[in-house]
Design a protein around this motif. Structure first.
Motif, PDB file in Angstrom:
ATOM      1  N   ALA A 190       0.674  -1.521   0.050  1.00  6.94           N
ATOM      2  CA  ALA A 190      -0.051  -0.042  -0.039  1.00  6.94           C
ATOM      3  C   ALA A 190       0.806   1.235   0.001  1.00  6.94           C
ATOM      4  N   GLN A 191       1.810   1.229   0.718  1.00  3.47           N
ATOM      5  CA  GLN A 191       2.846   2.355   1.017  1.00  3.47           C
ATOM      6  C   GLN A 191       3.420   2.570  -0.523  1.00  3.47           C
ATOM      7  N   LEU A 192       3.977   1.591  -0.942  1.00  5.21           N
ATOM      8  CA  LEU A 192       4.664   1.877  -2.201  1.00  5.21           C
ATOM      9  C   LEU A 192       3.810   2.328  -3.227  1.00  5.21           C
ATOM     10  N   VAL A 228      -1.469   3.918  -1.628  1.00 10.38           N
ATOM     11  CA  VAL A 228      -3.039   3.792  -1.663  1.00 10.38           C
ATOM     12  C   VAL A 228      -3.128   2.962  -0.255  1.00 10.38           C
ATOM     13  N   SER A 229      -4.411   2.844   0.108  1.00  5.86           N
ATOM     14  CA  SER A 229      -4.634   2.321   1.558  1.00  5.86           C
ATOM     15  C   SER A 229      -4.705   0.780   1.277  1.00  5.86           C
ATOM     16  N   GLU A 248      -3.374  -0.723 -11.774  1.00  6.12           N
ATOM     17  CA  GLU A 248      -2.108  -1.032 -12.241  1.00  6.12           C
ATOM     18  C   GLU A 248      -1.110  -0.678 -11.347  1.00  6.12           C
ATOM     19  N   ARG A 249      -1.123   0.393 -10.486  1.00  5.82           N
ATOM     20  CA  ARG A 249      -0.213   0.837  -9.626  1.00  5.82           C
ATOM     21  C   ARG A 249      -0.053   0.030  -8.726  1.00  5.82           C
ATOM     22  N   VAL A 250      -1.031  -0.703  -7.941  1.00  9.98           N
ATOM     23  CA  VAL A 250      -0.991  -1.641  -7.055  1.00  9.98           C
ATOM     24  C   VAL A 250      -0.404  -2.989  -7.632  1.00  9.98           C
ATOM     25  N   ARG A 251      -0.625  -3.179  -8.633  1.00  9.22           N
ATOM     26  CA  ARG A 251      -0.097  -4.747  -9.122  1.00  9.22           C
ATOM     27  C   ARG A 251       1.368  -4.356  -9.540  1.00  9.22           C
ATOM     28  N   LYS A 252       1.674  -3.260 -10.023  1.00 16.69           N
ATOM     29  CA  LYS A 252       3.181  -2.988 -10.151  1.00 16.69           C
ATOM     30  C   LYS A 252       3.862  -3.130  -8.796  1.00 16.69           C
TER      31      LYS A 252
END
Lengths: 350, 350
Positions: free
Chosen positions: A15-17, A20-21, A41-45
């Motif tokens: 989440a930090q990277l 997001v929460s 996408e951001r989370v997946r990366k």
DNA sequence: TGGTGGGTTGAAAACGTTTTCAAGAACGTT
DNA sequence: AACGTTCTTGAAAACGTTTTCAACCCACCA
């Protein structure tokens, strides 16, 4: 302990990277369609980059679903049991389950102990091949645990739970019928452990055939389900019959070995049949005529039944009995008058 | 879901019934001596009354210790692998561990998949019998997981992790020496899958013996570790040697079957040896002369090594190699001049 | 009498997730 | 312009334990 300090690639770091929460991360994992494409996408990366894998333990604790089922079988070393297990696994694997396999060494106390251990491990379902003739504390342990259970191959008859097994009685009756129909007139039946359900059911099949055809010339001997048992019982025989019926293949193979040593030829002098069609029986010399059980299928169906239970469906058939096939090889020979004279002559010799 | 509503005999209910805090209940369970006798008894009675069993999942989450170890083996149906597993289990059971056993069906992709699954299940240790010759993603997956791992029977040679195995090379060399010493002059070696470490090591032993004794008349054929493979390779033989060396027992048994069909008698015309001393080999006709591996012991030691790893001890020997024994049965016959003439005559026939 | 210290106890934090809840944004409808 | 809806998001509670921390009690000692 500082055990998980190093290992702290958890949902929080992702989440930090990703900026997001943790809720969003969780959503990306469990219901991706509910989060916007950008964040997804951001989370997946971030997940990729960190090599993050959700902690199943935490997940299990929260959801109450462990996605693991346990097996309890009498002997973890016996290929037949393992083939059943494989059948069940092959079915349940596709539903996302993991497996714990435990062996009891045919010990009932160990069996209840394992049952309790599995329960506290929060398995969702258990498939059991019973170790003994009766296990009094079994029902009590299961009762209020809420775990789903199905019996496979062997069951405790006084406990009303789903069961998948094989028609031992009909199988043995069929192969005995075959012997009678091919002209055999005298029989010896070598049973395995008399308190197991399979031994009892098979003997029942043999007796049915004897009665049905009005055969009086038979003898039942009790031993174990081993090669050695078949060998020893046969060696002690005073009168060699036209046919020897083994409680399973091992027993039959032991009997053949003994008969050979005693100077009898199988099948020219004596016919021999077994039960199981285990791996080696097709390679034995001569090839053993026996009863094939659908072992793998039995496991597969047990897995299916367990899954129905787990997913809350009604199980239509609480008891499933599979049928057997006869495998014809070389240890049974058609008897006629001249043959009968031969064995009679042999009897005189012995 | 209301799944655990019914099942809510948790530490809280025990605490309530006993009229203490949950901390006290926890202490009664984990370090009874630290709580006064009065409360201890009250709590114990409450536990008994409710039939309370601690939730292992929650415990695992908190402590980071699951007390379960995983096994990854190529074939869950192969008794040899299971006997190893049993050895390891017998050791680790006493230390309070549970077991997850997975089979890869000799598939490397499945192997890495299982590895990851086991990791996310938070197993503390894993014992692996490798499925293939090389698994590139294996090391990477293990690396940062912090899990303890030991290889059993087969390993990936480029990965530096503890290994418990058997001296395949010396075993095969020993039994080949025996053949040479009993007068055999020409050989066929039937190998199993050429990319597995066992196949490579065993072949190396065979070659060492050939070289050592200056034997030139030998041939190496590659196939699989199955009965059928031994059968087919033998059937294709143009020239029948004095001795056939099987990569394992199954291959040897297949070879014998083929030789019989081709009209050769074992051991009068050809000697045959195997490797493994699997269960059936002592019952085959004729009894197979082979190499016995200490399979159960191998597992037992692997379990011991894993436990040392888990309890943070230094493992003195990262690599343990066990020795084999030769089991003499009936498939090897001493050759002399007259025998040799016989096989030569046979060669002309074929 | 006041302080020290050991032994027992309970409150609360922590483990890593999922899920509920509410808030906010975006949008269309009146 | 006001008002619903729907979609997206984050804060916080919850799962059932163990463990830290502080509080309390009691005995002992100066």
């Amino acid at each position: 302990m500082a055990k998980q300090r190093n290992n702290s690639i958890n949902i929080k770091s992702v989440a930090q990277l990703a900026g997001v929460s943790i809720s969003t991360v969780s959503r990306v994992i469990n219901s991706p369609e509910s989060v916007s494409e950008e964040l997804r996408e951001r989370v997946r990366k971030a997940i990729e980059e960190l090599g993050y894998r959700p902690n199943q333990i935490a997940r299990s604790l929260r959801t109450g679903s462990t996605k693991v089922v346990g097996f309890i079988i009498p002997d973890i070393t016996n290929p037949a049991f393992l083939l059943m297990v494989k059948g069940a696994e092959d079915y349940l694997k596709r539903k996302g389950y993991m497996f714990i396999v435990c062996g009891t060494d045919h010990n009932i106390e160990e069996e209840t102990k394992l049952l309790k251990t599995l329960l506290s491990q929060s398995v969702e379902g258990i498939i059991v091949t019973c170790s003994g003739g009766r296990n009094s504390s079994f029902a009590k342990t299961i009762q209020d645990s809420g775990v789903k259970l199905v019996f496979m191959d062997r069951r405790y008859e006084d406990i009303d739970l789903p069961y998948v097994g094989v028609d031992n009685t009909a199988g043995m009756e069929k192969i005995t019928d075959l012997l009678v129909q091919t002209g055999h007139r005298s029989f010896v039946y070598l049973s395995g452990e008399r308190n197991t359900s399979s031994a009892k059911e098979r003997l029942r099949g043999f007796m049915k055939s004897m009665k049905k055809h009005g055969v009086k010339d038979y003898q039942v001997l009790y031993g174990r389900f081993t090669f050695e048992s078949g060998y020893e019982l046969t060696k002690k025989l005073k009168k060699i019959p036209e046919a020897v019926v083994g409680g399973n293949d091992l027993v039959a193979l032991g009997a053949i070995e003994a008969l050979n040593e005693m100077g009898y030829h199988v099948p020219d002098d004596v016919s021999v049949v077994g039960f199981d069609d285990m791996f080696y029986s097709k390679y034995s010399k001569p090839g053993l005529t026996t009863v094939r059980q659908p072992i793998y299928e039995m496991g597969y169906i047990a897995g299916k039944v367990l899954w129905q239970l787990l997913s809350g469906k009604n199980v239509r058939k609480r008891v499933t009995i599979l049928q057997t096939d006869i495998v014809l090889r070389e240890t049974v020979k058609e008897r006629n008058a001249s043959d009968r004279r031969l064995t009679e002559k042999v009897e005189v010799v012995s």
